[in-house]
Every structure is written in C-alpha cells, then in structure tokens.
Write a protein that holds these residues in place. Structure first.
Motif, short mmCIF file in Angstrom:
data_model
loop_
_atom_site.label_atom_id
_atom_site.label_comp_id
_atom_site.label_asym_id
_atom_site.label_seq_id
_atom_site.Cartn_x
_atom_site.Cartn_y
_atom_site.Cartn_z
N ILE A 1 12.46 1.86 -5.51
CA ILE A 1 12.45 1.94 -6.98
C ILE A 1 11.98 0.64 -7.60
O ILE A 1 11.28 0.62 -8.62
CB ILE A 1 13.86 2.33 -7.48
CG1 ILE A 1 14.17 3.78 -7.08
CG2 ILE A 1 13.98 2.15 -8.99
CD1 ILE A 1 15.63 4.18 -7.25
N THR A 2 12.33 -0.49 -6.97
CA THR A 2 11.96 -1.80 -7.52
C THR A 2 10.46 -2.05 -7.47
O THR A 2 9.89 -2.65 -8.39
CB THR A 2 12.69 -2.91 -6.74
OG1 THR A 2 14.10 -2.74 -6.90
CG2 THR A 2 12.29 -4.29 -7.24
N VAL A 3 9.79 -1.57 -6.41
CA VAL A 3 8.40 -1.99 -6.19
C VAL A 3 7.35 -0.90 -6.37
O VAL A 3 6.16 -1.21 -6.40
CB VAL A 3 8.24 -2.57 -4.77
CG1 VAL A 3 9.20 -3.72 -4.53
CG2 VAL A 3 8.41 -1.50 -3.71
N TYR A 4 7.75 0.36 -6.51
CA TYR A 4 6.76 1.43 -6.40
C TYR A 4 5.64 1.33 -7.43
O TYR A 4 4.48 1.66 -7.16
CB TYR A 4 7.44 2.80 -6.47
CG TYR A 4 7.78 3.29 -7.87
CD1 TYR A 4 6.93 4.13 -8.57
CD2 TYR A 4 8.97 2.90 -8.49
CE1 TYR A 4 7.24 4.59 -9.83
CE2 TYR A 4 9.30 3.35 -9.75
CZ TYR A 4 8.42 4.18 -10.42
OH TYR A 4 8.74 4.62 -11.68
N THR B 1 0.82 -1.20 0.00
CA THR B 1 0.00 0.00 0.00
C THR B 1 0.86 1.25 0.00
O THR B 1 2.08 1.19 0.21
CB THR B 1 -0.91 0.02 1.24
OG1 THR B 1 -0.08 0.18 2.41
CG2 THR B 1 -1.71 -1.28 1.36
N GLN B 2 0.20 2.40 -0.19
CA GLN B 2 0.94 3.66 -0.13
C GLN B 2 1.53 3.88 1.25
O GLN B 2 2.61 4.45 1.40
CB GLN B 2 0.02 4.83 -0.50
CG GLN B 2 0.74 6.18 -0.57
CD GLN B 2 1.84 6.21 -1.62
OE1 GLN B 2 1.64 5.76 -2.75
NE2 GLN B 2 3.01 6.75 -1.27
N ALA C 1 14.60 11.81 -11.15
CA ALA C 1 13.93 12.39 -9.99
C ALA C 1 13.27 13.72 -10.35
O ALA C 1 12.14 14.01 -9.93
CB ALA C 1 14.94 12.60 -8.86
N LYS C 2 13.95 14.51 -11.15
CA LYS C 2 13.42 15.82 -11.52
C LYS C 2 12.11 15.69 -12.27
O LYS C 2 11.21 16.52 -12.12
CB LYS C 2 14.46 16.56 -12.38
CG LYS C 2 14.16 18.03 -12.60
CD LYS C 2 15.31 18.69 -13.33
CE LYS C 2 15.04 20.18 -13.52
NZ LYS C 2 16.16 20.84 -14.24
N GLY C 3 11.97 14.62 -13.07
CA GLY C 3 10.73 14.41 -13.81
C GLY C 3 9.59 13.87 -12.95
O GLY C 3 8.43 13.85 -13.40
N MET C 4 9.89 13.44 -11.74
CA MET C 4 8.88 12.85 -10.86
C MET C 4 8.46 13.76 -9.71
O MET C 4 7.39 13.59 -9.14
CB MET C 4 9.41 11.53 -10.27
CG MET C 4 9.57 10.42 -11.27
SD MET C 4 10.21 8.93 -10.47
CE MET C 4 9.60 7.67 -11.61
N LEU C 5 9.31 14.70 -9.36
CA LEU C 5 9.06 15.56 -8.21
C LEU C 5 8.33 16.83 -8.63
O LEU C 5 8.31 17.19 -9.81
CB LEU C 5 10.37 15.90 -7.51
CG LEU C 5 11.13 14.71 -6.91
CD1 LEU C 5 12.51 15.15 -6.42
CD2 LEU C 5 10.33 14.08 -5.77
N SER C 6 7.77 17.51 -7.66
CA SER C 6 7.02 18.73 -7.92
C SER C 6 7.85 19.94 -7.52
O SER C 6 9.00 19.83 -7.09
CB SER C 6 5.71 18.72 -7.12
OG SER C 6 5.98 18.90 -5.73
N SER D 1 0.43 9.68 -9.00
CA SER D 1 1.05 10.88 -8.45
C SER D 1 1.80 10.57 -7.16
O SER D 1 2.95 10.98 -6.98
CB SER D 1 -0.03 11.94 -8.19
OG SER D 1 0.54 13.08 -7.58
N LEU D 2 1.16 9.84 -6.26
CA LEU D 2 1.80 9.51 -4.99
C LEU D 2 2.97 8.56 -5.18
O LEU D 2 4.02 8.71 -4.55
CB LEU D 2 0.78 8.91 -4.03
CG LEU D 2 -0.28 9.87 -3.47
CD1 LEU D 2 -1.31 9.10 -2.66
CD2 LEU D 2 0.38 10.95 -2.62
N LYS D 3 2.79 7.59 -6.05
CA LYS D 3 3.88 6.63 -6.30
C LYS D 3 5.08 7.31 -6.93
O LYS D 3 6.23 7.03 -6.56
CB LYS D 3 3.37 5.48 -7.18
CG LYS D 3 2.38 4.56 -6.49
CD LYS D 3 2.09 3.31 -7.28
CE LYS D 3 1.33 3.59 -8.56
NZ LYS D 3 0.94 2.32 -9.25
#
Length: 509
Positions: free
Chosen positions: A120-123, A40-41, A190-195, A131-133
């Motif tokens: 990174i392996t399971v997210y 779960t999250q 990371a830059k492409g995933m973070l806000s 968005s959360l993942k």
C-alpha cells in the motif's frame, strides 16, 4: 509486534501465483524501506504473492493451530491426554498467554498485514499501469482488512498499524470500534480497486462484499451490539447473491475434496511440492487408532463434541460431515475391522470429521470403504475462508433481524442451503428470534469444524452458557468457577505483552 523475517523463494511464488522471478526477502515489520526494492510491476507482484504465502504457511493459517483458541466451541474438542495440551486448554476454557500454539493466531495475520502495508505504501510509485497497480493494492487492502477481522474477533483490542513503522515502535491497542472502522474502510477501498473477475486464490468485488456482510453481521452482535448493521449485512450479502456467479451445485462432500468449487468465494491455495502444504486436512482429524497399510496413522487433533454430533440434523450433509465407523487394522497388518465410534475398541469414543479426511482427491487419507492405504498430513487442498452458503445464511439472518422478522427472501436463502444438505424447507411462520436461531443452527452444521465459523457465532451471540449447560460430562472438564464471559476473547501472547509493557492483558488471563 515481533519482527519475523522469512525468505520466500521465487519457485514457490511462481508455482502458486506465477509471480516474481527473483528471491524476495520479506520483512513484515517493515524495517526496510519499501521504495528501495519495489520498482517494477514484477517487484510488486512478488510482494503481493508474499502476502498470501506468509498467511498460508504452516505457522499461520496452514495448520489447525490457527484455531486452537476457538476450541471452546462445541464443534471442536480433542483428546484428554496425548500431546494435545494447546487445544485442550482452550477446550476447557483454560488457555493462557503462554500457550505454545497461540502465536500462530497472532503472528500469521500480522505478517500479512505488514507485507500489505509495504504494498500500500509504494504501489503508486511503481513503474506500471494504473490498472495493474490498483489490482495489487486492492488485494493488499482486502487482506489487511481480512486479517484485522480475525485479530479483532480473536483478541479484541489490537494496535492499528496502517503504514510502515519503525521496528521499535510500541503502538497502543486501538478500541474494537476503531479496528472495525478500519476494516470497513480497507474493504470498501479494496472493492473500488478490484474487478469482478473470478480468479483462483484472489479476491474480487464479490469476495469483498461477502466478507463485508460477515463483518457487519458480527458488528450487530457482541461486543459492539450495533444492530443497525444488520441491514448493511443483508445488503452486502444480497450483492453477492444477485451477481449469480456462485452456486451450490457442487455436492457437499466434493467441496472438501476438490479445489475452488462453484461455491468458493475466497480460498488460500496450497502446493506441497513448493513447500507450502495445507495441514488442516488429512492426518489432523483422523483417529489415532487408525493405522494405514503403510504404517502411517492419524493425529487425533480434533473432532466434534458429543452433544454437537448428536444434535445434528438427519440429512445427507450430516452423513458426509461426520466419520462414525473407524477402520482398525488387525494383527495381520493387512485386514481391518470396522467399529462404530462408540465401541470400546476405539480410543476416543467420539465421531470424527469425514469432510477433512481426503484432502485433494485423496492426498490426505487414501482409503476404500474397508481399508486405508495411507494417511498423509500435508495436502494440496485449498482452504476456503468464505463459501457461498455462508453468504446465503448471512443474508437470511440479517434480513430477518434488520426488519420485523423473516421475509420470503430470508426463507428462500436458508432453504437453498437446506436443500443441498438434504433437508426439508424450514417451517414458515417463525418469529424473528426463532428464525435467527434456526439460521445459526444451520450454519453450525453447514460449516462444522471450519475455521472459527461456529466459535464466532458463539461469541457474537454470547452462547457459551447455553452450550456448557448441555455439554456431555465425558468431555474435557471446564474448571468450576470459570467466568465464561471472560473467555470469548483469547489472551494476547506472552511474548507480545513482554514487548509492549504498556498494554493491559485481556480480562481473565
């Protein structure tokens, strides 16, 4: 790499990051199958929190042992006796692979890397929103890149572990160029995933750009000497500058006595009550001969070399950086006599660092101008890994080195830092190298005593010979015949060499 098993209690994660509500057993070697316990999250949040905790703890980046191999720098020295052999050996450029504190520099980042690999392996398979993942994975990629950045600068070639592996695996050390390529890949991912959201203790896209700027600038120097990266460093720094989300409005001393100031780009968070203390403030840079009213005293772990102190600019920042008048408790155990650092009544006859004394609002050293009530080694002070002035100085240097010399924007960037320090604007019309040297000098005193900042400048610019040439003879002696070219890297810890017999130790150890 050594298997390290750490029990992380939910109360600690909850207090620090508001994370999971159950006990996590974190195995940085990834001997467990992550898919069996990340469902779960909430599970994923707990794993993300664990990355920060294993990195921030005392045996990693929570104590000054995280930088003992950087004591070859001129902004760090230690006592010629006492129980300071671990840092003293590196101060003398004589540290070895059996140094008892060296594993903190190795094991801490690896523990975080292994935990990041689990995330990174399971997210993607966790039951949550994209968005959360992605936010969780972005933090994992960032921290993995950041940890490799410290490892490669400290130890040179290191194995690239980019997924869960068998605990008996013995991977070869990758080339320095390959490690840097992986760092850049991780940070860009990371830059492409973070806000762009500013959140205490968590990276955002500007955090990534700030670290990327530092990475590219380092790559432009030793050992890669890829000078084309100066332009990339300047561009990454400019991204942060143009965003306008950080500033130097916080007074210099307040940066070190409050948490997450207006210039804090990325900082590890601490909580003494949750058994995660920050011990790089308080007692560690307090003179041994300062004894508080409650009987507590300083640890004398580190202070600046004399030449470094004497060469500091005359400005308010210098006054706020260095502690030059010691408070020695009198025989009545109530009153104190004030002595200048060079007085014969003092033990070390060195100045100390004022900016690391107080901790968070005085939870380190609690004092007035003439008395000391208590000296604590464990504080709640967040530890800044990257501050905005570093970005400004990176831009100043890299923009000048990527072209024909400094531009008006180059001068504007360094002059922001100088203005807050109480210095006049830098003299215009400097040559490219003279301007670069001015920036390096400015960075040395803006970030004096901070986590490897000065040492890494010394390494990438190969400054040891010039620093040794002006070293005060009263400092811990460097043995005659020392090959300084072999001292820019630390040795791989003995335990790791024993586990990996195919590895070859760094030259000179």
């Amino acid at each position: 790499m050594k298997t390290i098993k750490i029990i992380l209690f939910a109360s600690l994660a909850l207090l620090l990051f508001g994370g999971c509500k159950k006990i996590l057993q974190e195995d940085p070697k990834a001997t467990l199958t992550p898919g069996t316990y990340y469902k779960t999250q909430s599970d994923l949040d707990g794993a993300v929190n664990a990355m920060y905790i294993v990195l921030a703890k005392d045996g990693s980046w929570g104590f000054t042992s995280k930088m003992f191999s950087y004591f070859g720098s001129d902004d760090l020295t230690t006592d010629p006796g006492l129980n300071k052999a671990d840092q003293r050996d590196f101060d003398r450029l004589s540290g070895g692979s059996t140094n008892q504190s060296l594993p903190a520099e190795w094991n801490g980042p690896w523990s975080c890397i292994y935990q990041a690999n689990n995330v990174i392996t399971v997210y993607k398979n966790v039951n949550s929103t994209d968005s959360l993942k992605n936010a969780s994975a972005g933090q994992a990629y960032f921290l993995r890149g950041l940890c490799y950045y410290y490892l490669v600068r400290t130890f040179g070639q290191v194995p690239l572990v980019l997924g869960t592996i068998d605990p008996n695996s013995r991977l070869p050390r990758a080339t320095v160029a390959a490690v840097y390529a992986s760092i850049i890949s991780d940070l860009n991912t990371a830059k492409g995933m973070l806000s762009t959201k500013l959140e205490q203790g968590k990276p955002n896209v500007y955090t990534v750009s700030a670290i990327l700027s530092d990475v590219y600038q380092t790559m432009a120097g030793w050992p890669l000497n890829q000078t084309s990266n100066y332009a990339l460093a300047a561009a990454a720094a400019n991204t942060v500058m143009q965003a306008g989300v950080y500033n130097l409005n916080t007074p210099y001393d307040k940066v070190f006595t409050t948490n997450n100031s207006s210039e804090s780009i990325f900082a590890l968070q601490y909580n003494v009550a949750a058994s995660l203390p920050q011990r790089s403030f308080g007692s560690t840079s307090v003179p041994l001969d300062e004894v508080a009213l409650d009987g507590s005293s300083g640890w004398d772990d580190f202070y600046p070399e004399l030449t470094f102190f004497k060469d500091a600019p005359k400005c308010t920042r210098t006054d706020l950086t260095f502690y030059t008048t010691l408070k020695i408790r009198n025989a009545d155990n109530v009153t104190f006599t004030l002595y200048p650092w060079s007085d014969s009544h003092t033990h070390a006859r060195h100045p100390y660092y004022k900016k690391f004394r107080a901790g968070l609002n005085g939870d380190g050293v609690n004092e007035t101008a003439t008395t000391i009530s208590s000296i604590q080694p464990s504080t709640n002070k967040a530890y800044d890994i990257m501050r905005y002035p570093q970005v400004l100085l990176n831009y100043a240097e890299s923009s000048a080195m990527s072209g024909g010399g400094p531009t008006a924007q180059s001068y504007a960037a360094i002059n922001q830092v100088r203005a807050r320090a109480g210095e006049k604007p830098l003299t215009p019309g400097l040559s490219q190298l003279a301007f670069r040297d001015s920036v390096v000098y400015e960075r040395a005193y803006e970030c004096a005593g901070e986590f490897g900042v000065r040492w890494f400048d010394i390494c990438r610019l190969q400054l040891l010979p010039s620093i040794i040439a002006v070293r005060d003879p009263s400092e811990n002696p460097i043995p005659a015949g020392t090959n300084v070219q072999e001292k820019y890297l630390a040795p791989i810890p003995y335990a790791e060499m024993s586990l990996n017999p195919a590895w070859q130790q760094n030259p000179g150890y």
